[in-house]
Each structure stands twice: as structure tokens, then as C-alpha cells.
Design a protein around this motif. Structure first.
Motif, short mmCIF file in Angstrom:
data_model
loop_
_atom_site.label_atom_id
_atom_site.label_comp_id
_atom_site.label_asym_id
_atom_site.label_seq_id
_atom_site.Cartn_x
_atom_site.Cartn_y
_atom_site.Cartn_z
N VAL A 66 0.83 -1.21 0.00
CA VAL A 66 0.00 0.00 0.00
C VAL A 66 0.86 1.25 0.00
CG1 VAL A 66 -1.83 1.25 1.22
CG2 VAL A 66 -1.82 -1.26 1.22
N THR A 67 1.88 1.27 0.85
CA THR A 67 2.75 2.45 0.89
C THR A 67 3.49 2.63 -0.44
OG1 THR A 67 4.53 1.13 1.88
CG2 THR A 67 3.06 2.31 3.39
N ALA A 68 3.74 1.53 -1.15
CA ALA A 68 4.41 1.65 -2.46
C ALA A 68 3.55 2.46 -3.42
CB ALA A 68 4.67 0.26 -3.03
N VAL A 69 2.24 2.34 -3.31
CA VAL A 69 1.34 3.13 -4.16
C VAL A 69 1.34 4.58 -3.72
CG1 VAL A 69 -1.02 3.35 -5.02
CG2 VAL A 69 -0.09 1.08 -4.54
N ARG A 70 1.31 4.82 -2.43
CA ARG A 70 1.35 6.20 -1.92
C ARG A 70 2.60 6.94 -2.38
NH1 ARG A 70 -1.63 8.60 1.88
NH2 ARG A 70 -3.21 7.44 3.05
N ARG A 71 3.73 6.22 -2.43
CA ARG A 71 4.99 6.86 -2.78
C ARG A 71 5.06 7.30 -4.24
NH1 ARG A 71 7.57 2.85 0.69
NH2 ARG A 71 7.99 1.59 -1.18
N GLY A 101 3.22 9.40 -5.64
CA GLY A 101 2.84 10.81 -5.78
C GLY A 101 1.36 11.05 -5.56
N ALA A 102 1.02 12.29 -5.29
CA ALA A 102 -0.35 12.66 -4.93
C ALA A 102 -1.33 12.38 -6.06
CB ALA A 102 -0.41 14.14 -4.53
N ASP A 103 -0.96 12.71 -7.30
CA ASP A 103 -1.88 12.47 -8.43
C ASP A 103 -2.16 10.99 -8.61
OD1 ASP A 103 -2.17 15.14 -8.99
OD2 ASP A 103 -0.67 15.18 -10.59
N VAL A 104 -1.10 10.19 -8.55
CA VAL A 104 -1.28 8.75 -8.72
C VAL A 104 -2.11 8.18 -7.58
CG1 VAL A 104 -0.11 6.52 -8.92
CG2 VAL A 104 0.85 8.54 -10.02
N TRP A 105 -1.88 8.66 -6.37
CA TRP A 105 -2.64 8.16 -5.22
C TRP A 105 -4.12 8.49 -5.36
CZ3 TRP A 105 -2.90 4.70 -1.74
CH2 TRP A 105 -3.67 4.84 -0.58
N ARG A 106 -4.45 9.70 -5.81
CA ARG A 106 -5.85 10.07 -6.00
C ARG A 106 -6.51 9.17 -7.05
NH1 ARG A 106 -5.41 15.43 -8.19
NH2 ARG A 106 -7.68 15.63 -8.10
N VAL A 107 -5.81 8.91 -8.13
CA VAL A 107 -6.36 8.04 -9.17
C VAL A 107 -6.47 6.60 -8.65
CG1 VAL A 107 -5.95 7.06 -11.46
CG2 VAL A 107 -5.55 9.50 -11.05
N GLU A 124 3.26 -2.64 -11.66
CA GLU A 124 2.58 -3.92 -11.47
C GLU A 124 1.60 -3.90 -10.30
OE1 GLU A 124 5.30 -7.21 -11.53
OE2 GLU A 124 6.02 -6.72 -13.53
N VAL A 125 1.03 -2.73 -10.04
CA VAL A 125 -0.08 -2.63 -9.10
C VAL A 125 -1.37 -3.04 -9.82
CG1 VAL A 125 -1.45 -1.07 -7.64
CG2 VAL A 125 1.05 -0.80 -7.82
N SER A 166 -8.82 -3.38 -1.70
CA SER A 166 -9.68 -3.22 -0.52
C SER A 166 -9.01 -2.40 0.56
CB SER A 166 -10.11 -4.59 0.02
OG SER A 166 -9.00 -5.34 0.43
N ALA A 167 -7.67 -2.50 0.68
CA ALA A 167 -6.95 -1.70 1.67
C ALA A 167 -7.01 -0.22 1.31
CB ALA A 167 -5.50 -2.17 1.76
N ILE A 168 -6.93 0.09 0.02
CA ILE A 168 -7.02 1.49 -0.42
C ILE A 168 -8.43 2.01 -0.17
CG2 ILE A 168 -6.94 3.02 -2.42
CD1 ILE A 168 -4.67 1.26 -3.51
#
Length: 851
Positions: free
Chosen positions: A226-231, A233-239, A279-280, A297-299
Motif C-alpha cells: 500500500v505504501t508503495a502506491v502512496r509513494r 505521488g499525490a496524483d497517482v494516489w488520488r487516481v 505492477e499494481v 480493498s486496503a485502499i
């Protein structure tokens, strides 16, 4: 739950077998790349490669690469490595190398063979273009090979779950974990930790089962996937957050996500591409999917309330206006529930109710009912829907929610309920209260609207006479007739029971609770044919019944594997309310099943769990526990237990099921030399059974044993064969055979019927009879494995040599010899070591199925 490094999985072992021997033998190419997505366990396998090489005398050096801005240039580290005369260079996470370091690595690989060096690297996403190009060149020249780490398979998931919980996981639990984690090692370890922390996995009778009553847990917010997705960037995390909710909508995702997060479509597509590159996500011809469901589901779990409603509303609007489609009705219902009043409430409510009706067996259906009730403004309609929600909670074992909802309706909304609805809720409230482990308070002088609840409470306390007395003050309703019928059933009066059930059916035909009550006599007696007739009479499909009823029916219909799984699941998840006699029968069947496989400790543990849950008709549990006493040779204890159970039932005015105790007591008295007492018990058991509906296999067996009557024995065997229930048949034939009353063919047939049930103990008992009579025992190799597994399991239960000899019908000297051979074959040096291996799942004899 245990912790610590995981043992080699089958996948890891296969990769290690490819790498380590070839490096040692000098046949490996200069570069070996272990590729796999984040969380696949690349570093773990690399460390195991290093351990394997060093154990064979190979000199190694390990370099760990870090992502920017912490990366260390590899080219500055290679000269010291080479000067150290290293034979194997292990490099972790080469995807983080810069271009200069990649060039240096390529040069090293080209000279490695002459220097006697092998490079073993791990590589994950993102793969830099220059790295892909270099690897392609090296592979074309035969200087490199790539080994992909496959996802964990079902066997791997089962092994890791066994180790984590020291219990054998249920097949459906393994499948669920494999599905949610996609076999990703990091996701699985995170899932096992969360399932253990939240109690979503329950251990029962040596097995691990999923209890999803309150929903399944998600990966924690700080999990590496999950933290790998957060890292990113903000735009990618929002999407990514929008995608976690909207990805089932397929090709419409980019436009919908752009609308939901109010950003440019190009930004969305760039973010999706980056998530695919890391590969998310996986790009399919239908759209995008998360590689690991638990990441999605965690997101979703991290969304704020408004974000969740807004995204759900976006999904429903798209589905309604046709700009998106989804084939999963549960997804649609979940989004309707999530959207709440952001969308058309009338349409949403109608669809939620339709989904709840269609998928009433799905755990999520109760949440859809609650969501529908929240959309309704009319207080009467809302009360009706909340009542449905309370009943759905009870069906799925969410007893606390059922109690809270029923209590609120009766206390605050009674004016909005019909009289029969109030009676139903009062009845439900008592049952749900018992479900959470409490006893509903007795009402000394109940008001007219409290009579049904008070009568139900008396019945739940096994006081049928007091219940019937109180019911004389109740009005006529189908609920009143149901309670009355059960009270007559408890008293052993089948005629009055049938009359009361008929009255209930005339007032509310087709109700599930009527069908279940009609089934109860057959369930307690173990009569599958009678149970089938009850279902046909009410025209209720079996899958609409409560889980305990479904489980016992499957067991009685000889669908043993499915029935046992369902029964274990029901008990482990708490979906068995103590006030329902069917739940007691579930515990009985499970205890018999684990006893049949030789797990005496788990059989007793199940009976303790049943008593802790305040199971109805507790004397039925005494009947089952007496079987364990007899197996251990404790005849006096069995007699005392059976007599105490009969006394308890008599004091309560309960007759139902007492014939089971009398049948067993007859045989115990006979074995203890009290023939007159045995005849008396057998006659009384037959009298009770005839009044309750009919004589069963056990009654005939007892009569045959006491009278040593071959004709009665033949009748008992014939009836057992007709009923086709393997455990019952094996037990009956075994008891008759021990008294010389069963023909050879019946013994052989019973042995064969137990072939698929893993009934180690029952098969061992029948083998003793077969050898005494010179009946051929098929499958010598399997017999050896079964005997070893049985002995190991009994040792793990803590049985002494004397007890082992009694259970196995062998001499203590024979047991000592078998134990010595077992320790020699397995390599375990003590009972404690063997018991630990059995309980952890480590002990697996060749050809064995596990305990």
C-alpha cells in the motif's frame, strides 16, 4: 499465531533447485535474474540462494540496492568485490540501478565466466528501458537467464497458514486467501497477520476456519504494497483511490475516475500507466484489475466517508445511465449501499431489496437490507425493513446486531409493527441473545405482548412444561404454534408436535422456520429419509435453511466432505445459536467425525465448546461424550455420564433424544455384566423412539446385542445400509461384530464406505475384526500410513501407552513396539517433539493427508 521466517514454499524450493546446484557445478550462465512483482519474495529467495551456496562452500557477497534518492552507485562497489575473490555475487533490486551502474554490471557479466563468477540478481518493477535492453542482449548471447517467481500456489498458502495458526486450514479458507492475495507472499503474510489479529480465523478441532461475520480484514495502512502506491505521488494516489472503487466498470474507468477526482483525462491515463508499470494494476482487454485484491480493498478502507459515497455515487450513476457495465450484482449492491442518498433513493432501495432477496445466503445481503432501510422515510416501512435486517443478521451469525436491532424495534417502534411481527421479533430476540452467549431474563408475569418472548426463553432453558403452560395465555399466531410445536417435540410427543407444525404452516405456509422445525425430529434421530420428506412437505429449498440445518442434511445425505466443511465453518464462525437444537446436532456430528479419525482431544473440545455456547438439550452432548469414554475403556465413567444426562433431562421434562442415551447405556450395562439393566434400558429406548416417530439403527443394535439376536442384528445392518450414512453404518457394524453378530460382507462393505472419510480410528477398529475373521484388508501400503497417522495423532492427544492399547485394541507391548518404529521412521526423538510436529502440520507421513 506464530511468527518468524517462513519455511521454504514449494515455489521457492523449485527455484533454489534450479539455481544452487548449477552455480556449484559451474553450469549456470554468468547472470541469473530472479524476476517478480513487489511482494513476491525476491529478497527472501535471494537470501536462501546465498545460504544454499555458502552451505556448499561457495564464497558469496551480497549488495542491496536502494531506490532514489538513497541509491548507491554499483560501479564503485565492484572492484572490492572482485578483489575478495568472490564466486557468487548476489545483488538485490537491480531495478534501482542508474545507467552507469547498469553498464558496469553488463561489463562484469561479460567477464564473469573467465573470472569464475556468477551474478544472481533480483529485479522487480519498474524495469528501466536501458536495463531491459542490456538483459535482452545478454540473453541473446547466452550469458543470462531469467527465472520468474511464480505466485504462491494453494499448497504454499495452506502450508504457510498451517504454520501461522498451528492448525490445518479449511479448503475454502485457503482458496479465499489465495484469491485475495493472488499468491503474493507479502500480501499473504500481511493477510495472515491481520486475520489473526482481528480473530477472522478461528481454530477449532485442529482446523483453521474463516469467520467473516463482521467482514474480512484488509491489509494495514502501512503495509509495503500500500505504501508503495502512496509513494508514487499525490496524483497517482488520488487516481488509485478512485480506481480501487471503480475498476470493475472496465473501459469506462479513465473517464469516470477523471470526473470523480476532477482532474484531466491525460493525468488519469498517465497515473494508470504508472500503476501498470509498477505492477499494481494489470491491463486487460476489459479494462484494469488490481493484481492483488487486498491492495484494492486496503485502499478503499482509507477513503473518507464523503470520498466513499461520492465514488459509489459515480459508479451507480454510470451503471444507471449506461455509460458503464458490470456483471457482478454484488458490486452493484455494494455501491448502492455506499452511495446512500446521493442517488435516487426510491430506485436504490428497490434494487437493494431485490439483490438481498436474490442473494440472501451471501453475508453482504444483511448490509444491503440495512442500507435499504436507511433510505426509507416512512416509519412503518422502515420498521419492516429493519425487522428483515434483524432476521438476516441472525441467519449470518451476527447476533449482537440482531439483538440491538430487535431491541430497538420492540422498545421504540412497537407502534409501527403488526402483532405477529412483534411476536416474531420477541422470539428472535431470545434466540439472538442466546447466540451471543447470554441467557434471556425470565419474565415472571409477562404482559400479553411479552408472552411469546417469555415462552421462548423458557424453552431455551429446556423447560417445555413451563413453556406450554405460559403459551395458554398467548394469542393464535404461527410463531405461537412454532414454539408450542418445539415444546411438544422436547416432551417426546410426536403427534402433538405434528399438529402444531401443521397449524403454523396453515397460517404461514412456506416459511423457512416452519420447514426447519419440521426437520428437527429427523435431524436429532439422524434419519435422512424423514428429513427429505420434511423439506418436500414445506417446498423450501435446502439452501434457504440456516447453515446448521444445511450442514446436518448434507452429512445425513452422505455428502460428508461438504457437510463437514459447512458444519466446521458454522461452529467456527459462531453461526450456531445455543437455543436451536439443530446446532447441538451439528456439534454431535462434528465430534463423531473427528472421533472417527482418531482425534479424541478435538472431539472433547467440540463438546466443551457446545456447552460453553449453552447448546440446547445438553444431554445429547452426554451421549456423544460417552462414546469417547467407551473408546478409552472408561465404562464406569460412561455409565455415570449417561445416567447424569438422563437425570438432567428428566428434571427438565425433556424426552427428546433420551433414547440415544438409553441405547448407549444398555450396551454399557451389558458390557459391565448387568444384563437385566441392559434389557430395561433397551426397552425404554424403544418405547420412547416409537412415540417420537420410529425405531432407528441404534435401537436395533442395542436390542440385538442385549438379546444376542442374529435376526435383530440383520435388521439393524439392513437399516443402516438403507440409510447410507457411513459413520453410522461403521459404528453399528463394529458394535455388532464385536459381539459376533455382523456377517463378513457387512464388515467389508462398512470398511469400504469409510474409504473417503479419513476415518482412521473406525477403519482401524474394523481392520481388527477383519483380521480376526480372515477377511482380506485391501491396500497394505495405505494401511501402514493410516496406522502411523492414527498412532501419531493419539500420541499428540497425550494418551498413555495403556490408553493407546485400549483405543487400538492392542497390547501395551505391541504399542511400545509400534511407537519405537514410529520414532525411528519419523526421526522424532520424543512424544513432545512428535506432538508438536502433528499440531503444527509439520508431520506428514508419505501418502498421508494430514491430521
Amino acid at each position: 499465531m506464530t511468527s518468524g521466517p517462513a519455511p521454504d514454499t514449494a515455489r521457492n524450493a523449485a527455484v533454489l533447485d534450479q539455481i544452487v546446484p548449477s552455480v556449484v557445478a559451474g553450469t549456470a550462465p554468468p547472470l541469473v535474474v530472479l524476476a517478480g512483482p513487489a511482494g513476491a519474495g525476491r529478497s527472501t529467495v535471494l537470501d536462501q540462494v546465498g545460504e544454499g551456496l555458502r552451505a556448499r562452500g561457495v564464497r558469496t557477497r551480497t549488495i542491496r540496492c536502494s531506490p532514489p534518492p538513497f541509491a548507491s552507485p554499483l560501479h564503485t562497489m565492484l572492484k572490492p568485490v572482485l578483489r575478495a575473490d568472490v564466486a557468487a555475487l548476489l545483488i538485490d533490486d537491480v531495478q534501482w540501478l542508474d545507467q552507469r551502474s547498469l553498464e558496469a554490471l553488463e561489463v562484469l557479466v561479460r567477464t564473469a565466466r573467465a573470472a569464475g563468477l556468477t551474478c544472481v540478481c533480483t529485479a522487480g518493477p519498474p524495469a528501466p528501458a536501458q536495463g531491459r535492453a542490456a538483459l535482452r542482449r545478454l540473453r541473446e548471447e547466452g550469458l543470462a537467464t531469467v527465472l520468474g517467481l511464480r505466485p504462491l500456489g494453494m499448497a504454499d498458502v495452506a502450508a504457510l497458514t498451517t504454520r501461522a495458526f498451528q492448525a490445518r486450514p479449511d479448503r475454502r479458507l485457503v482458496a479465499r486467501l489465495r484469491h485475495r492475495t493472488a499468491g503474493n507472499q507479502a500480501a499473504l503474510h500481511g493477510a495472515l497477520a491481520e486475520y489473526g489479529r482481528t480473530g477472522a480465523i478461528r481454530v477449532l478441532a485442529g482446523g483453521a476456519f474463516l469467520d467473516a461475520t463482521e467482514g474480512e480484514p484488509d491489509l494495514p495502512e502501512q503495509h509495503q504494497l500500500v505504501t508503495a502506491v502512496r509513494r508514487l505521488g499525490a496524483d497517482v494516489w488520488r487516481v488509485a483511490k478512485a480506481t480501487a472503487v471503480l475498476h470493475p466498470l472496465g473501459a469506462a474507468l479513465p473517464e469516470l475516475a477523471g470526473t470523480a477526482v476532477t482532474t484531466d483525462l491525460a493525468v488519469v491515463r498517465h497515473a494508470l500507466d504508472m500503476l501498470v508499470d509498477r505492477e499494481v494494476l494489470r491491463r486487460t482487454r476489459h479494462g484494469w484489475r488490481f493484481r492483488v485484491e487486498m491492495v484494492a480493498s486496503a485502499i478503499v478502507a482509507q477513503l473518507g466517508p464523503y470520498e466513499r459515497r461520492h465514488l459509489a455515487g459515480t459508479a451507480i450513476t454510470a451503471l444507471w445511465n449506461g455509460t458503464a457495465a458490470c456483471d457482478d450484482p454484488a458490486y452493484r449492491a455494494d455501491q448502492l449501499a455506499g452511495a446512500g442518498k446521493l442517488v435516487d433513493t426510491r430506485r436504490s432501495c428497490a434494487e437493494l431489496l431485490a439483490h438481498a432477496d436474490t442473494a440472501s445466503a451471501a453475508p453482504g445481503s444483511r448490509h444491503w437490507l440495512r442500507a435499504a432501510a436507511n433510505l426509507v422515510a416512512d416509519p412503518v416501512e422502515r420498521a419492516v425493513l429493519l425487522a428483515r435486517y434483524a432476521f438476516a443478521c441472525f441467519r449470518h451469525g451476527a447476533y449482537a446486531d440482531s439483538v440491538a436491532t430487535a431491541t430497538a424495534l420492540l422498545d421504540d417502534h412497537a407502534d409501527h409493527l403488526r402483532d405477529d411481527a412483534r411476536d416474531e421479533l420477541s422470539h428472535l430476540l431470545v434466540l439472538a441473545t442466546h447466540g451471543i452467549g447470554d441467557t434471556h431474563p425470565e419474565t415472571p408475569d409477562p404482559a400479553p405482548h411479552e408472552v411469546i418472548g417469555a415462552a421462548t426463553a423458557l424453552l431455551a432453558l429446556d423447560r417445555p412444561d413451563d413453556c406450554l403452560t405460559l403459551l395458554r395465555r398467548a394469542g393464535t399466531s404461527h410463531v405461537r404454534h412454532l414454539v408450542e410445536a418445539q415444546a411438544h417435540l422436547y416432551r417426546g410427543d410426536r403427534a402433538r408436535f405434528d399438529a402444531a407444525v401443521g397449524a403454523a404452516a396453515r397460517q404461514a405456509a412456506g416459511r423457512v422456520e416452519i420447514a426447519q422445525l419440521r426437520l428437527l425430529p429427523a435431524l436429532v434421530a439422524g434419519d435422512a429419509d424423514d428429513a427429505e420428506k420434511g423439506l418436500i412437505a414445506e417446498s423450501v429449498p435446502a439452501d434457504r435453511l440456516a447453515i446448521p440445518y444445511q450442514a446436518v442434511l448434507l452429512l445425513q445425505r452422505n455428502r460428508f466432505s461438504h457437510g463437514a466443511e459447512l458444519a466446521h465453518q458454522a461452529v467456527a464462525s459462531g453461526a450456531v445459536a445455543g437455543a436451536d437444537p439443530a446446532c447441538t446436532v451439528v456439534y454431535q456430528w462434528l465430534a463423531h467425525a473427528v472421533l472417527a479419525r482418531g482425534d479424541l482431544a478435538s472431539a472433547r473440545a467440540l463438546l466443551v465448546a457446545a456447552r460453553t455456547a449453552r447448546a440446547a438439550l445438553p444431554h445429547l452432548l452426554d451421549a456423544t461424550e460417552a462414546v469417547i469414554d467407551i473408546a478409552l475403556g472408561n465404562l464406569e465413567q460412561a455409565r455415570t455420564r449417561l445416567r447424569d444426562g438422563l437425570s438432567t433431562a428428566a428434571l427438565a421434562g425433556v424426552v427428546l433424544g433420551t433414547d440415544q442415551l438409553l441405547v448407549q447405556l444398555a450396551e454399557v450395562e451389558f458390557l459391565l455384566g448387568n444384563t437385566a439393566g441392559a434389557r430395561s434400558c433397551s426397552a425404554e429406548a424403544t418405547r420412547i423412539a416409537e412415540k417420537a416417530g420410529g425405531v432407528g439403527v441404534g435401537h436395533l443394535v442395542a436390542q440385538a446385542v442385549v438379546a444376542h439376536d442374529g435376526a435383530l442384528a440383520s435388521s439393524a445392518t439392513r437399516l443402516a445400509v438403507e440409510r447410507g450414512q457411513p459413520l453410522e453404518l461403521a459404528a453399528a457394524v463394529g458394535r455388532l461384530a464385536s459381539h459376533g453378530l455382523a456377517p463378513d460382507e457387512a464388515v467389508a462393505d462398512a470398511y469400504e464406505l469409510l474409504d473417503d472419510l479419513d476415518a482412521l480410528l473406525y477403519r482401524a477398529w474394523l481392520r481388527n475384526v477383519m483380521r480376526e475373521r480372515n477377511i482380506r484388508v485391501p491396500g497394505r501400503a495405505r494401511t501402514v500410513v493410516e496406522n502411523e497417522r492414527l498412532l501419531a495423532g493419539l500420541v499428540a492427544d497425550g494418551l498413555s501407552n495403556r490408553e493407546l492399547a485400549t483405543v487400538l485394541a492392542a497390547s501395551e507391548k505391541s504399542v511400545e513396539g509400534r511407537l519405537g518404529r514410529l520414532f525411528t521412521r519419523t526421526g522424532y526423538q520424543s512424544r513432545v517433539a512428535l506432538a508438536t510436529a502433528v499440531h503444527s502440520g509439520e508431520y506428514q507421513p508419505e501418502g498421508g493427508l494430514g491430521r
